[in-house]
Design a protein around this motif. Structure first.
Motif, mmCIF file in Angstrom:
data_model
loop_
_atom_site.group_PDB
_atom_site.id
_atom_site.type_symbol
_atom_site.label_atom_id
_atom_site.label_comp_id
_atom_site.label_asym_id
_atom_site.label_seq_id
_atom_site.Cartn_x
_atom_site.Cartn_y
_atom_site.Cartn_z
ATOM 1 N N UNK A 77 0.853 -1.447 -0.476
ATOM 2 C CA UNK A 77 0.010 0.089 0.151
ATOM 3 C C UNK A 77 0.731 1.294 0.114
ATOM 4 N N UNK A 78 0.614 2.146 -0.271
ATOM 5 C CA UNK A 78 1.013 3.670 -0.185
ATOM 6 C C UNK A 78 1.534 4.324 0.778
ATOM 7 N N UNK A 79 0.558 4.493 1.999
ATOM 8 C CA UNK A 79 1.062 4.237 2.945
ATOM 9 C C UNK A 79 2.214 3.863 3.662
ATOM 10 N N UNK A 80 2.919 2.333 3.410
ATOM 11 C CA UNK A 80 3.713 1.545 3.695
ATOM 12 C C UNK A 80 5.051 2.149 2.780
ATOM 13 N N UNK A 81 4.651 2.489 1.423
ATOM 14 C CA UNK A 81 6.155 2.934 0.980
ATOM 15 C C UNK A 81 6.061 4.342 1.090
ATOM 16 N N UNK A 82 5.042 5.046 1.229
ATOM 17 C CA UNK A 82 5.487 6.557 2.069
ATOM 18 C C UNK A 82 6.300 6.435 3.102
ATOM 19 N N UNK A 83 6.204 5.662 4.474
ATOM 20 C CA UNK A 83 6.743 5.006 5.486
ATOM 21 C C UNK A 83 8.032 5.225 5.749
ATOM 22 N N UNK A 84 8.472 4.245 4.624
ATOM 23 C CA UNK A 84 9.631 3.358 4.295
ATOM 24 C C UNK A 84 10.463 4.195 3.349
ATOM 25 N N UNK A 85 9.903 4.661 2.522
ATOM 26 C CA UNK A 85 10.914 5.608 1.710
ATOM 27 C C UNK A 85 11.358 6.806 2.434
ATOM 28 N N UNK A 86 10.599 7.755 3.936
ATOM 29 C CA UNK A 86 11.175 8.635 4.426
ATOM 30 C C UNK A 86 12.431 8.023 5.331
ATOM 31 N N UNK A 87 12.441 6.576 5.225
ATOM 32 C CA UNK A 87 13.089 6.245 6.072
ATOM 33 C C UNK A 87 14.375 6.070 4.986
ATOM 34 N N UNK A 88 14.364 5.433 4.553
ATOM 35 C CA UNK A 88 15.401 4.728 3.616
ATOM 36 C C UNK A 88 15.580 6.392 2.852
ATOM 37 N N UNK A 89 14.921 6.984 2.792
ATOM 38 C CA UNK A 89 15.418 8.557 2.525
ATOM 39 C C UNK A 89 16.792 9.317 3.410
ATOM 40 N N UNK A 90 15.791 9.467 4.478
ATOM 41 C CA UNK A 90 16.889 9.752 5.766
ATOM 42 C C UNK A 90 18.440 9.341 5.999
ATOM 43 N N UNK A 91 17.671 8.351 5.704
ATOM 44 C CA UNK A 91 19.170 7.321 6.178
ATOM 45 C C UNK A 91 20.382 8.104 5.074
ATOM 46 N N UNK A 92 20.064 7.947 3.620
ATOM 47 C CA UNK A 92 20.357 8.340 3.286
ATOM 48 C C UNK A 92 21.692 8.921 2.842
ATOM 49 N N UNK A 93 20.760 10.094 3.106
ATOM 50 C CA UNK A 93 20.731 11.735 3.328
ATOM 51 C C UNK A 93 21.609 12.004 4.345
#
Length: 96
Positions: A77-93
């Motif tokens: 679902x979209x909620x899971x994607x945005x939630x996980x995406x925010x974590x991935x982006x925060x860690x990558x940056x």
């Protein structure tokens, strides 16, 4: 929350949508998140995503599109994607 320009943001990063693609992050940064809605189903009056692909990508324009992908995952679902995406982006940056 929205900025004065009317742009939608989530946890301090902009969200942009084009058809079934959602981009999370800024092209000025080294990484962005791309969320692609693969399929959706109708529930009442709403179309809800039931299969979503999440990708962490480099923003380097000199790379081929397949070489930009650092990490990817399929989610329900979209909620899971945005939630996980925010974590991935925060860690990558942050360089982790």
């Amino acid at each position: 929350m929205a900025e004065k320009s009317g742009a939608l943001t989530y946890k301090g990063h902009p969200l942009r949508r084009k058809d079934n693609l959602i981009y999370y992050g800024s092209m000025a940064d080294k990484y962005i998140i791309m969320i692609q809605v693969m399929s959706s189903e109708k529930q009442g009056d709403l179309e809800l995503a039931n299969k979503v692909q999440l990708q962490l990508q480099l923003t380097d324009p000199d790379l081929k599109s397949r070489d930009r992908v650092v990490k990817k995952s399929d989610l329900p679902d979209l909620f899971s994607a945005i939630d996980m995406g925010s974590i991935w982006l925060m860690r990558a940056l942050a360089g982790k």
